[in-house]
Design a protein around this motif. Sequence first.
Motif, PDB file in Angstrom:
ATOM      1  N   GLN A 175       0.737  -1.139  -0.089  1.00 35.64           N
ATOM      2  CA  GLN A 175       0.005  -0.229  -0.012  1.00 35.64           C
ATOM      3  C   GLN A 175       0.959   1.350   0.057  1.00 35.64           C
ATOM      4  O   GLN A 175       1.749   1.071   0.769  1.00 35.64           O
ATOM      5  N   VAL A 176       0.394   2.223  -0.578  1.00 36.48           N
ATOM      6  CA  VAL A 176       0.960   3.519  -0.712  1.00 36.48           C
ATOM      7  C   VAL A 176       0.736   4.175   0.541  1.00 36.48           C
ATOM      8  O   VAL A 176      -0.333   4.310   0.998  1.00 36.48           O
ATOM      9  N   LEU A 177       1.704   4.784   1.401  1.00 38.52           N
ATOM     10  CA  LEU A 177       1.500   5.554   2.712  1.00 38.52           C
ATOM     11  C   LEU A 177       0.972   7.011   2.342  1.00 38.52           C
ATOM     12  O   LEU A 177       1.584   7.606   1.396  1.00 38.52           O
ATOM     13  N   PRO A 178      -0.135   7.336   3.051  1.00 39.36           N
ATOM     14  CA  PRO A 178      -0.430   8.694   2.618  1.00 39.36           C
ATOM     15  C   PRO A 178       0.310   9.737   3.146  1.00 39.36           C
ATOM     16  O   PRO A 178       1.064   9.486   4.031  1.00 39.36           O
ATOM     17  N   TRP A 179       0.219  11.188   2.595  1.00 32.19           N
ATOM     18  CA  TRP A 179       0.864  12.100   3.016  1.00 32.19           C
ATOM     19  C   TRP A 179       0.104  12.640   4.397  1.00 32.19           C
ATOM     20  O   TRP A 179      -1.095  11.957   4.802  1.00 32.19           O
ATOM     21  N   LYS A 180       0.548  13.332   5.232  1.00 32.70           N
ATOM     22  CA  LYS A 180      -0.334  13.771   6.538  1.00 32.70           C
ATOM     23  C   LYS A 180      -1.741  14.352   6.135  1.00 32.70           C
ATOM     24  O   LYS A 180      -2.664  14.308   7.100  1.00 32.70           O
ATOM     25  N   ASP A 181      -1.939  14.951   5.013  1.00 30.72           N
ATOM     26  CA  ASP A 181      -3.249  15.456   4.678  1.00 30.72           C
ATOM     27  C   ASP A 181      -4.063  14.510   3.764  1.00 30.72           C
ATOM     28  O   ASP A 181      -5.283  15.009   3.195  1.00 30.72           O
ATOM     29  N   GLY A 182      -3.773  13.221   3.706  1.00 29.12           N
ATOM     30  CA  GLY A 182      -4.286  12.186   3.252  1.00 29.12           C
ATOM     31  C   GLY A 182      -4.226  12.101   1.881  1.00 29.12           C
ATOM     32  O   GLY A 182      -4.608  11.255   1.351  1.00 29.12           O
ATOM     33  N   ARG A 183      -3.294  12.787   1.096  1.00 27.60           N
ATOM     34  CA  ARG A 183      -3.067  12.590  -0.218  1.00 27.60           C
ATOM     35  C   ARG A 183      -2.139  11.556  -0.461  1.00 27.60           C
ATOM     36  O   ARG A 183      -1.265  10.942   0.683  1.00 27.60           O
ATOM     37  N   ALA A 184      -1.842  11.005  -1.519  1.00 25.30           N
ATOM     38  CA  ALA A 184      -0.728   9.967  -1.792  1.00 25.30           C
ATOM     39  C   ALA A 184       0.476  10.385  -1.625  1.00 25.30           C
ATOM     40  O   ALA A 184       0.807  11.582  -1.941  1.00 25.30           O
ATOM     41  N   GLY A 185       1.455   9.625  -1.009  1.00 23.33           N
ATOM     42  CA  GLY A 185       2.743   9.969  -1.097  1.00 23.33           C
ATOM     43  C   GLY A 185       3.721   9.487  -1.625  1.00 23.33           C
ATOM     44  O   GLY A 185       3.456   8.816  -2.598  1.00 23.33           O
ATOM     45  N   ASP A 186       4.942   9.778  -1.368  1.00 22.13           N
ATOM     46  CA  ASP A 186       6.150   8.906  -2.364  1.00 22.13           C
ATOM     47  C   ASP A 186       6.638   7.881  -1.630  1.00 22.13           C
ATOM     48  O   ASP A 186       7.711   7.468  -1.917  1.00 22.13           O
ATOM     49  N   SER A 187       6.127   7.385  -0.526  1.00 22.80           N
ATOM     50  CA  SER A 187       6.436   6.013   0.171  1.00 22.80           C
ATOM     51  C   SER A 187       5.418   4.867   0.247  1.00 22.80           C
ATOM     52  O   SER A 187       3.943   5.304   0.235  1.00 22.80           O
ATOM     53  N   ALA A 188       5.712   3.805   0.363  1.00 19.07           N
ATOM     54  CA  ALA A 188       4.962   2.642   0.498  1.00 19.07           C
ATOM     55  C   ALA A 188       5.200   1.811   1.369  1.00 19.07           C
ATOM     56  O   ALA A 188       6.556   1.797   1.784  1.00 19.07           O
ATOM     57  N   ARG A 189       4.470   0.664   1.957  1.00 20.89           N
ATOM     58  CA  ARG A 189       4.759  -0.286   2.707  1.00 20.89           C
ATOM     59  C   ARG A 189       4.356  -1.611   2.306  1.00 20.89           C
ATOM     60  O   ARG A 189       3.316  -1.880   1.549  1.00 20.89           O
ATOM     61  N   MET A 190       5.128  -2.652   2.827  1.00 20.51           N
ATOM     62  CA  MET A 190       4.690  -3.979   2.554  1.00 20.51           C
ATOM     63  C   MET A 190       5.100  -4.551   4.161  1.00 20.51           C
ATOM     64  O   MET A 190       6.119  -4.467   4.607  1.00 20.51           O
ATOM     65  N   PHE A 191       4.029  -5.586   4.397  1.00 20.66           N
ATOM     66  CA  PHE A 191       4.609  -6.626   5.530  1.00 20.66           C
ATOM     67  C   PHE A 191       5.309  -7.733   4.954  1.00 20.66           C
ATOM     68  O   PHE A 191       5.329  -7.878   3.736  1.00 20.66           O
ATOM     69  N   CYS A 192       6.106  -8.189   5.974  1.00 21.82           N
ATOM     70  CA  CYS A 192       7.152  -9.081   5.709  1.00 21.82           C
ATOM     71  C   CYS A 192       6.918 -10.498   6.523  1.00 21.82           C
ATOM     72  O   CYS A 192       6.269 -10.353   7.498  1.00 21.82           O
TER      73      CYS A 192
END
Length: 452
Positions: free
Chosen positions: A77-94
Amino acid sequence: MDRQQEFVLRTLEEREIRFVRLWFTDVLGFLKSVAVAPAELEGAFAEGIGFDGSAIEGFARASESDMIAKPDPGTFQVLPWKDGRAGDSARMFCDILMPDGSPSWADPRFVLRRALSKAKDMGFTFYTHPEIEFFLLKESPETGREPRPVDNGGYFDLTSHDAAHDFRRMAVDALEAMGISVEFSHHEVAPGQQEIDLRYADALTTADNVMTFRHVVKEVAMAEGVYATFMPKPFTAQPGSGMHTHLSLFEGDRNAFHDPSDELNLSKTARSFIAGLLRHARETTAVTNQWVNSYKRLFGDPLPNVLAEAPAYVCWGHANRSALVRVPMYKPGKANSTRIEVRAPDPACNPYLAFAVMLAAGLRGIEQEYELPPGAQDDVSALTEDERRAMGYTDLPHNLSDALRAMEGSELVAETLGEGVFDYFLRNKRTEWAEYRAKVTPYELARYLPAL
């Protein structure tokens, strides 16, 4: 490379993602993270990322420290910016692996996967739906300073606050931007206390979502200039925070808990599952309520000016909120809504381990056809001790030490967690209890120093 991995790599390029955060959880339920550049991700899918397992709580001894974090592309999933918009970071569980590629016994995700595999062998899919409570405080905690809630609101109140009046909306926006569906959000009973309920999903997805939820809520709170805590009981006179968890088993598309011919619409499977939860409740409580502070919430004795809403006794009931296991009201025509609610867990537990032991207890009840005792009709906490004893209601553990004593004799919990996690958990929590016992508290100084 499978299609899900290809989707992740394509999305990274299209969305110009600069950082990919690989998440996993230690035995105590704390989130761990390592960031990799998108260019490294294809290699991480193939071989994983190596790390020192001996530096992670409960993972490995120094002599066997090499471990591998392998990202699960289905959790991208792409991590949102603090205002809820899409950001430039994503995460995955391992998933955590040993050097030979075998699953690590210490990985909480693997513990839950193993329990889910047993359910699958019995023909079931396990779904969970948590109601997560937490407190918003005016500032970060400081030693010796009383916590201050951000408002004086009560249950379902519409409150205004210069820093936090939009908090729940912003938190929900951030969660939904990450694909985590929210069912409800509202103010809870105590001042500053909030609740956000996640929509039901399979248990592994829900556990991942709970870990993400705790991170997102703290981040949004920080952005709003307040502090979010999942501590089970920060205020003596107010109710604590729980994570009431709704459970159901499905056989394909059919709800295995539903029987329209039963007066409560509960199938024999559901009744045996509840019976398993009750019979093994004392054994599993150390996992669902793992901190010294957890037992300040599970408090059954009425005291003046102290509000306590959490269960303290092992019983079940239909729509009875004083019971450990509650059967919610059935919605006519909605067979899939038949479920049970376990009210003891708190939001500071490790959700992977908590879901695993609750599932294991219920499945044991089904396997051995446990008989469900009569349900509680009255407010159990209002009964006398003799009345509860006559009705067969035992107490939940009164403190972490009691809970550990019940857990250490449990074949069910040892089998579910695996020997390594079981032994580490007991050692760690015994140390926590010993440190707590040795501490002279403000209560003791205020009560005994002037008088003795």
